[in-house]
Design a protein around this motif. Structure first.
Motif, PDB file in Angstrom:
ATOM      1  N   SER A 160       0.780  -1.242   0.000  1.00 38.37           N
ATOM      2  CA  SER A 160       0.000   0.000   0.000  1.00 38.37           C
ATOM      3  C   SER A 160       0.812   1.293   0.000  1.00 38.37           C
ATOM      4  O   SER A 160       0.249   2.386  -0.017  1.00 38.37           O
ATOM      5  CB  SER A 160      -0.921  -0.005   1.224  1.00 38.37           C
ATOM      6  OG  SER A 160      -0.118  -0.065   2.405  1.00 38.37           O
ATOM      7  N   ALA A 163       0.192   4.282  -2.665  1.00 41.19           N
ATOM      8  CA  ALA A 163      -1.103   4.949  -2.472  1.00 41.19           C
ATOM      9  C   ALA A 163      -1.064   5.851  -1.236  1.00 41.19           C
ATOM     10  O   ALA A 163      -1.547   6.988  -1.261  1.00 41.19           O
ATOM     11  CB  ALA A 163      -2.207   3.911  -2.356  1.00 41.19           C
ATOM     12  N   THR A 164      -0.449   5.337  -0.161  1.00 41.71           N
ATOM     13  CA  THR A 164      -0.373   6.109   1.084  1.00 41.71           C
ATOM     14  C   THR A 164       0.415   7.407   0.878  1.00 41.71           C
ATOM     15  O   THR A 164       0.004   8.472   1.338  1.00 41.71           O
ATOM     16  CB  THR A 164       0.301   5.259   2.182  1.00 41.71           C
ATOM     17  OG1 THR A 164      -0.465   4.072   2.349  1.00 41.71           O
ATOM     18  CG2 THR A 164       0.389   5.994   3.507  1.00 41.71           C
ATOM     19  N   GLU A 167      -1.517   9.821  -1.410  1.00 45.18           N
ATOM     20  CA  GLU A 167      -2.620  10.420  -0.633  1.00 45.18           C
ATOM     21  C   GLU A 167      -2.118  11.546   0.276  1.00 45.18           C
ATOM     22  O   GLU A 167      -2.813  12.533   0.492  1.00 45.18           O
ATOM     23  CB  GLU A 167      -3.273   9.363   0.261  1.00 45.18           C
ATOM     24  CG  GLU A 167      -4.653   8.935  -0.184  1.00 45.18           C
ATOM     25  CD  GLU A 167      -5.079   7.679   0.549  1.00 45.18           C
ATOM     26  OE1 GLU A 167      -5.001   7.667   1.790  1.00 45.18           O
ATOM     27  OE2 GLU A 167      -5.454   6.721  -0.148  1.00 45.18           O
ATOM     28  N   ALA A 168      -0.910  11.339   0.810  1.00 47.05           N
ATOM     29  CA  ALA A 168      -0.332  12.365   1.695  1.00 47.05           C
ATOM     30  C   ALA A 168       0.160  13.572   0.893  1.00 47.05           C
ATOM     31  O   ALA A 168       0.641  14.545   1.476  1.00 47.05           O
ATOM     32  CB  ALA A 168       0.791  11.761   2.525  1.00 47.05           C
ATOM     33  N   GLY A 169       0.085  13.472  -0.439  1.00 46.70           N
ATOM     34  CA  GLY A 169       0.409  14.625  -1.283  1.00 46.70           C
ATOM     35  C   GLY A 169       1.829  14.670  -1.815  1.00 46.70           C
ATOM     36  O   GLY A 169       2.261  15.693  -2.350  1.00 46.70           O
TER      37      GLY A 169
END
Ligand code: 5GP
Length: 190
Positions: A160, A163-164, A167-169
């Motif tokens: 993952s 994606a993580t 997502e955190a930018g």
């Protein structure tokens, strides 16, 4: 990066269906020519990001991060996995759950070396669930500095981490993306 993928195919060993061992060129013995090519590639990818420092985690991140820092003409900082008790107050410290050791450890960087004006390129050898990179990013944030990007040598795309981090930018660039390690075989994502 073809040279890296070929090396993984010829020398990588698959443990279970989750772990890739690359002790012959990255995690124990090191292939300097390959590290040099990795440094060229990361430096080109992040050339426009205004990187002022490269940050990695001891010990396996140091070789690729060192070559990247050399090409970008900036210093390399490696976070230490155990803080020195005598210097406790002078360190930025974060907890990171280790995928390979299956335990939480502390990673630390001296406050002396990270400043608010820094644009920090995080480099690591592997990306699994993203915990190591996130801990480094939190240290950068503690210092008031900015993460310029995250460079990963080998991403396990079936876990993952990417994606993580997205997502955190963060901008994430991986030089080899492993789609699967099932049945003892390495399959790449693209
Ligand atoms: P994450 O924090 O993304 O879950 O895991 C990344 C860290 O765990 C890396 O710093 C790397 O040291 C280690 N790691 C994760 N997966 C592997 C793997 O398949 N092989 C090796 N050699 N190290 C791994």
């Amino acid at each position: 990066m073809e040279q890296l993928k070929n090396k993984i195919l010829s020398e990588g060993r698959v443990l279970g269906d989750q772990v890739l061992k690359v002790d012959s060129f990255l995690n124990h013995r090191i292939d300097p020519a390959l590290m040099s090519a990795i440094g060229d590639t990361f430096a080109a990818l992040f050339a426009e990001e205004g990187v002022t420092q490269v940050l990695t985690l001891e010990s396996s991140g140091i070789a690729p991060a060192m070559m990247t820092a050399l090409r970008l003409r900036v210093p390399l900082i490696f976070a230490r996995k155990r803080k020195s008790l005598t210097l406790k107050d002078d360190m930025w410290t974060e907890k990171a759950y280790s995928f390979t050791k299956q335990e939480e450890s502390e990673v630390s960087v001296s406050r002396q070396f990270l400043h608010p004006a820094d644009r920090v390129l995080i480099v690591d050898d592997f990306l699994a669930n993203g915990q190591a990179a996130l801990a480094l990013a939190r240290i950068v944030a503690q210092a008031g500095a900015t993460v310029a990007g995250i460079g990963i040598v080998i991403e396990k795309s079936f876990q993952s981490g990417r994606a993580t981090l997205l997502e955190a930018g963060f901008r994430v660039e991986s030089l080899a993306r492993v789609a699967s390690l099932s049945e003892g075989r390495v399959t790449f994502a693209e």
